[in-house]
Design a protein around this motif. Structure first.
Motif, short mmCIF file in Angstrom:
data_model
loop_
_atom_site.label_atom_id
_atom_site.label_comp_id
_atom_site.label_asym_id
_atom_site.label_seq_id
_atom_site.Cartn_x
_atom_site.Cartn_y
_atom_site.Cartn_z
N LEU A 3 0.83 -1.20 0.00
CA LEU A 3 0.00 0.00 0.00
C LEU A 3 0.87 1.26 0.00
CD1 LEU A 3 -2.82 -0.98 2.54
CD2 LEU A 3 -2.94 -0.95 0.04
N ILE A 4 2.04 1.15 0.61
CA ILE A 4 2.97 2.29 0.63
C ILE A 4 3.74 2.38 -0.68
CG2 ILE A 4 4.96 3.29 1.84
CD1 ILE A 4 4.10 1.68 4.31
N ALA A 5 4.22 1.23 -1.16
CA ALA A 5 5.03 1.21 -2.38
C ALA A 5 4.76 -0.09 -3.13
CB ALA A 5 6.51 1.33 -2.05
N PRO A 6 3.90 -0.08 -4.14
CA PRO A 6 3.63 -1.31 -4.90
C PRO A 6 4.85 -1.84 -5.63
CG PRO A 6 2.62 0.61 -5.96
CD PRO A 6 3.09 1.05 -4.62
N GLU A 7 5.93 -1.06 -5.69
CA GLU A 7 7.16 -1.51 -6.36
C GLU A 7 7.78 -2.73 -5.68
OE1 GLU A 7 6.70 2.79 -7.46
OE2 GLU A 7 6.49 1.62 -5.62
N ILE A 8 7.41 -3.00 -4.44
CA ILE A 8 8.02 -4.13 -3.72
C ILE A 8 7.37 -5.45 -4.10
CG2 ILE A 8 8.73 -2.69 -1.80
CD1 ILE A 8 5.95 -5.10 -1.14
N LEU A 9 6.25 -5.44 -4.80
CA LEU A 9 5.51 -6.66 -5.09
C LEU A 9 6.22 -7.51 -6.14
CD1 LEU A 9 1.86 -5.26 -5.29
CD2 LEU A 9 2.77 -6.77 -3.51
N GLY A 10 6.15 -8.82 -5.97
CA GLY A 10 6.57 -9.75 -6.99
C GLY A 10 8.06 -9.72 -7.29
N VAL A 11 8.40 -10.09 -8.55
CA VAL A 11 9.80 -10.19 -8.96
C VAL A 11 10.44 -8.83 -9.14
CG1 VAL A 11 9.52 -12.46 -10.01
CG2 VAL A 11 9.12 -10.40 -11.39
N GLY A 12 9.64 -7.78 -9.31
CA GLY A 12 10.18 -6.43 -9.35
C GLY A 12 10.85 -6.02 -10.63
N TYR A 13 10.56 -6.71 -11.75
CA TYR A 13 11.22 -6.38 -13.01
C TYR A 13 10.87 -4.97 -13.50
CZ TYR A 13 12.88 -11.17 -13.80
OH TYR A 13 13.54 -12.38 -13.71
N GLU A 14 9.60 -4.57 -13.37
CA GLU A 14 9.21 -3.25 -13.85
C GLU A 14 9.89 -2.15 -13.05
OE1 GLU A 14 5.20 -0.62 -14.89
OE2 GLU A 14 5.04 -2.41 -13.64
N ALA A 15 9.94 -2.30 -11.74
CA ALA A 15 10.60 -1.30 -10.90
C ALA A 15 12.09 -1.24 -11.21
CB ALA A 15 10.37 -1.62 -9.43
N THR A 16 12.70 -2.40 -11.45
CA THR A 16 14.13 -2.43 -11.80
C THR A 16 14.36 -1.70 -13.12
OG1 THR A 16 14.39 -4.55 -10.66
CG2 THR A 16 16.10 -3.93 -12.21
N SER A 17 13.52 -1.95 -14.11
CA SER A 17 13.65 -1.27 -15.39
C SER A 17 13.45 0.23 -15.24
CB SER A 17 12.65 -1.84 -16.40
OG SER A 17 12.90 -3.21 -16.66
#
Length: 544
Positions: free
Chosen positions: A301-315
């Protein structure tokens, strides 16, 4: 006329397989490339299906996929996934498919190679992959590469047992399965092969190169055929590095060492601390995932970037999509989220989180350098260097992570910078943390792989394998029934130490069953001879 005389070619192939020789292993390497490649694709599709059912989004694009979802759905998705994972853990423990209340990963493959003659059950591999698919698809903060490697190795172990291959050939097939899985996951065949040598086998023997390389290339070709030739991460064009970037790369290597050491410690100690706490309050370990899901949902809820494998946030980090403050904030949250995921017994690996952390750290470092007004290669360049430095140091795989960066970017300058940073980070990180994540995980199970195969042999050869069998009445009246003795399940290291400490040339061996009858006798000469023979065989395997 016998069958072997009628079909000499068939007899030759069977003999080659049974003997574990190179030409037959090349064919088996290609077979493992196909099987492990499709197993990795199956795992990716299973994660994808779970993600669409839970979030209605691609698991590699969760950041944008969950942006329009209500808070309750984001919060409850990891909880629901945790309930399913709990049921799978309970099933696995009750049926004996899981060794512990957790899914398998790379460390289990390393342990199987070093201490269990390459034995991994298919049931363990399939159930671990299922747990990982549910965990990652419902938002667990971990990686998909570790479960893919474990599944590929489990298939390789099955094939090797069905063919009756010798232990050396089994270990090579394990490496083939691991190489194909990594190559299919990252679309990086060279890095996949090097990962298998560096992590799974621990050596670069000539006989292993061809089958592992064939398996890795085959796995990558399967991935490209079905998923296209695009890399796992979207990579922008990198600016050329200048002279001022060399001290920057060294500085980033120092920071990467600190971050990777923190990552190693959190990945190792979180499961231990959470498990001990659960035992104290009487909570079974298989019941932990839903509780962890509550915490993961709250962080999402604070940062959806932590969800899952995180490929999109890494990119996004590599592309310069975050501010410096956000990057630092995401490093802290991802460390916490991954520790919760692993500690509360969700399934998944540590490869993707380490790349994520490195990209965030590197981008933040590059942004800070830009604020000084110095002409540097920019945030994207340092994000790529950070990816390789943190991942290589944390996983104990500096060469394969450098090759992954090269295959993702095709940048010689970035690869050289990664090699400098990861070399520095690996030495310092392992000095601080006491080893890589994988080696410390295996060490917790009783095997110290960091000191080489010579140490492992002392921990795996049993007294029963080298003693001279005898009946109890053969011991005669001269045997002191109360005298110190060895047991048949004692390891070779204990036997050598015991005989040396007691200054004995030999001693009786008892069984631990019943009234502990005498079943054998072992001499100091036999113990040392067995160790010397095992060392010679290990040396030959690692250098030929």
């Amino acid at each position: 006329m016998t069958g072997s005389n009628r079909f000499p070619a068939l007899h030759w192939i069977v003999h080659q397989w049974k003997d574990g020789r190179s030409p037959a292993l090349w064919l088996l390497g290609a077979m493992m490339g196909v099987l492990a490649g499709y197993a990795a694709l199956g795992l990716i599709l299973a994660i994808e299906l779970t993600s669409y059912l839970v979030f209605g989004s691609d698991h590699e694009l969760l950041v944008s996929g969950v942006s329009g979802l209500p808070a309750w759905q984001i919060m409850l998705a990891p909880v629901g996934g945790g309930i399913v994972v709990s049921a799978l853990l309970y099933l696995g423990r009750s049926r004996g498919w899981l060794q512990e209340n957790r899914s398998g990963g790379v460390a289990d493959v390393m342990e199987a190679r070093a201490a269990r003659s390459g034995h991994i059950t298919v049931a363990n591999g399939l159930l671990s992959a299922t747990i990982a698919a549910v965990s990652l698809g419902s938002g667990g903060s971990a990686g998909r590469e570790g479960p893919a490697v474990h599944l590929g190795a489990a298939i390789a172990s099955l094939i090797a047992r069905l063919l009756g291959l010798p232990p050396r050939a089994i270990r090579i097939l394990l490496a083939c399965g691991a190489a194909a899985a990594v190559a299919a996951s990252f679309n990086a065949p060279v890095a996949g092969a090097l990962f298998a040598f560096e992590i799974v086998l621990g050596h670069y023997a000539l006989r292993t190169i061809a089958p592992v390389a064939i398996a890795s290339v085959t796995g990558a070709l399967i991935s490209r055929f079905h998923l296209g030739a695009t890399p796992a991460f979207a990579m922008p064009a990198l600016s050329p590095a200048g002279l001022l970037d060399l001290p920057g790369v060294i500085g980033l290597g120092l920071l990467a060492a600190l971050l990777s050491a923190a990552f190693v410690r959190s990945a190792i100690y979180a499961p231990r601390w959470i498990g001990e706490t659960a035992n104290r309050v009487g909570l079974p370990l298989w019941a932990l995932p839903p509780l962890g899901g509550v915490l993961i949902g709250g962080l999402a809820l604070i940062a959806p970037e932590i969800l899952g494998v995180g490929y999109e946030a890494t990119s996004n980090a590599v592309s310069g999509g975050y501010s410096i403050a956000v990057l630092i904030f995401l490093v802290v949250l991802k460390l916490l989220a991954t520790a919760i995921t692993l500690g509360f017994r969700f399934g998944g690996g540590v490869f993707s989180p380490s790349l994520y952390l490195g990209a965030m750290l590197g981008a933040a470092f590059g942004g800070l350098l830009a604020l000084t007004g110095a002409e540097t290669a920019g945030m994207s360049f340092y994000a790529v260097v950070g990816m390789g430095a943190v991942a290589g140091a944390a996983l104990g795989a500096p060469l394969s992570t450098t090759l992954i960066v090269f295959e993702l970017t095709a940048s010689y300058e970035a690869s050289v910078a990664v090699l400098i940073a990861v070399s520095l980070a690996t030495v310092l990180s392992q000095s601080i943390a006491g080893g890589s994540i994988f080696h410390k995980q295996v060490l917790r199970r009783g095997y110290d792989l960091s000191r080489g195969q010579a140490r492992v042999l002392l921990q795996t050869i049993r007294v029963r394998e080298i003693m001279s069998p005898m009946q109890e009445d053969e011991a005669g009246a001269d045997v002191d029934k109360e005298a110190p003795c060895l047991f048949d399940d004692d390891y070779l290291g204990k036997a050598i130490g015991f005989l040396s400490a007691e200054a004995l040339d030999g001693t009786v061996v008892r069984s631990r069953t019943g009234d502990q009858p005498i079943i054998g006798y072992i001499t100091r000469t036999e113990a040392h001879a067995a160790y010397a023979k095992a060392l010679a065989e290990a040396h030959e395997e690692e250098h030929s």
